[in-house]
Design an enzyme around this catalytic site. Sequence first.
Site, PDB file in Angstrom:
ATOM      1  CG  HIS A  60       3.792  -4.997  -9.409  1.00 18.97           C
ATOM      2  ND1 HIS A  60       4.156  -4.649 -10.690  1.00 18.97           N
ATOM      3  CD2 HIS A  60       4.166  -3.969  -8.622  1.00 18.97           C
ATOM      4  CE1 HIS A  60       4.712  -3.442 -10.683  1.00 18.97           C
ATOM      5  NE2 HIS A  60       4.746  -3.015  -9.443  1.00 18.97           N
TER       6      HIS A  60
ATOM      7  CG  MET B  46       3.841   3.716  -7.816  1.00 19.84           C
ATOM      8  SD  MET B  46       4.783   5.214  -8.048  1.00 19.84           S
ATOM      9  CE  MET B  46       6.174   4.598  -8.965  1.00 19.84           C
TER      10      MET B  46
HETATM   11  P1  AMP Z   1       6.035  -0.063  -7.700  1.00 17.35           P
HETATM   12  O1  AMP Z   1       4.821  -0.334  -8.514  1.00 17.35           O
HETATM   13  O2  AMP Z   1       7.285   0.011  -8.474  1.00 17.35           O
HETATM   14  O3  AMP Z   1       5.859   1.062  -6.714  1.00 17.35           O
HETATM   15  O4  AMP Z   1       6.216  -1.367  -6.786  1.00 17.35           O
HETATM   16  C1  AMP Z   1       5.185  -1.838  -5.948  1.00 17.35           C
HETATM   17  C2  AMP Z   1       5.722  -2.932  -5.068  1.00 17.35           C
HETATM   18  O5  AMP Z   1       6.221  -3.997  -5.876  1.00 17.35           O
HETATM   19  C3  AMP Z   1       6.916  -2.464  -4.197  1.00 17.35           C
HETATM   20  O6  AMP Z   1       6.802  -3.046  -2.903  1.00 17.35           O
HETATM   21  C4  AMP Z   1       8.096  -3.010  -4.958  1.00 17.35           C
HETATM   22  O7  AMP Z   1       9.220  -3.244  -4.140  1.00 17.35           O
HETATM   23  C5  AMP Z   1       7.544  -4.313  -5.500  1.00 17.35           C
HETATM   24  N1  AMP Z   1       8.328  -4.763  -6.657  1.00 17.35           N
HETATM   25  C6  AMP Z   1       8.643  -4.059  -7.772  1.00 17.35           C
HETATM   26  N2  AMP Z   1       9.425  -4.783  -8.592  1.00 17.35           N
HETATM   27  C7  AMP Z   1       9.626  -5.982  -7.974  1.00 17.35           C
HETATM   28  C8  AMP Z   1      10.361  -7.160  -8.300  1.00 17.35           C
HETATM   29  N3  AMP Z   1      11.053  -7.264  -9.431  1.00 17.35           N
HETATM   30  N4  AMP Z   1      10.337  -8.184  -7.426  1.00 17.35           N
HETATM   31  C9  AMP Z   1       9.637  -8.100  -6.259  1.00 17.35           C
HETATM   32  N5  AMP Z   1       8.925  -7.016  -5.894  1.00 17.35           N
HETATM   33  C10 AMP Z   1       8.920  -5.964  -6.730  1.00 17.35           C
END
Ligand code: AMP
Length: 284
Positions: free
Chosen positions: A37, A30
């Site tokens: 990420h 997102m």
């Molecule tokens: P989001 O942008 O929050 O939807 O996250 C996109 C992807 O990044 C998802 O698969 C999340 O689980 C992963 N993600 C977000 N924060 C972390 C983190 N601190 N460590 C590893 N992966 C993450």
Amino acid sequence: MDVITSVHQMKRHSAQARAQNKRIAFVPTMGFLHEGHLSLMREGKKRGDILIVSIFVNPTQFGPSEDFERYPRDFGRDSRMAESVGVDVLFAPEAREMYPPDHQSFIRVTKVTRGLCGKSRPTHFQGVATVVAMLFHIVMPHVAIFGEKDFQQWVTIHQMVRDLHMDTEVVGMPIIREVDGLAMSSRNTYLSPDERKAALSLHRSLERAREWVSRGERSALVLAKEVSEVIQSEPLVRLDYVEVCDAQTLEPVERIEGDTVIALAAYIGKVRLIDNWIYRVART
Ligand code: AMP
């Protein structure tokens, strides 16, 4: 790095890559990127010939009183960061193209979305499963990489891919943390300095559980109680849940025996954060 905003163009690009026998790796996000990420993207670089990253703040995974409107967005910064790790295509569609006004199809993964975050966010995982299925149809990845930070999301996607016989391999990657232990999240940007300090109790509580487990404690009740006490000692933090669950089914367990996740969510002011620790049985 190519930036694509149209669904049609993205499909064409992926079809061409597939026709050239290229393996497509995909990381859905997102945006408002951080090191968490980027770790998924670096893994994607290793696992595919072409790496596609999507940036899409998906309206259907936000509840009516949640932070969709104010979710942080910075496309310029995101594209620089994506380019720096070698992303080949950034797919950033508009909401009205993903969800035209007559959109009416949703995917519901039933059991694994019921507990944990599903209790306070009843429509969240339906939105997540739907958008990920759409993105898989558009991007046509051979492999997609997700973070275990959103553990229930990861289990949900895994289940959906199995149930619907999708051809994409899904890979989970460990949580990336700030040096002081706070799990990286785009939502950390909402925290005031005092709230950020208080938020450290989330990781501290899971570290406490980890220590207890390493000393032989196996009772879910005892561990959950300890975790909630550590968190509740912070006046700025309001615990939503702490649960000790089977890492595959997300069913609550009484004792830690097989692979288990201790998952929690808490509000710090208006900000809802999640964190977890996964106990994995050593395999020979
Ligand atoms: P989001 O942008 O929050 O939807 O996250 C996109 C992807 O990044 C998802 O698969 C999340 O689980 C992963 N993600 C977000 N924060 C972390 C983190 N601190 N460590 C590893 N992966 C993450």
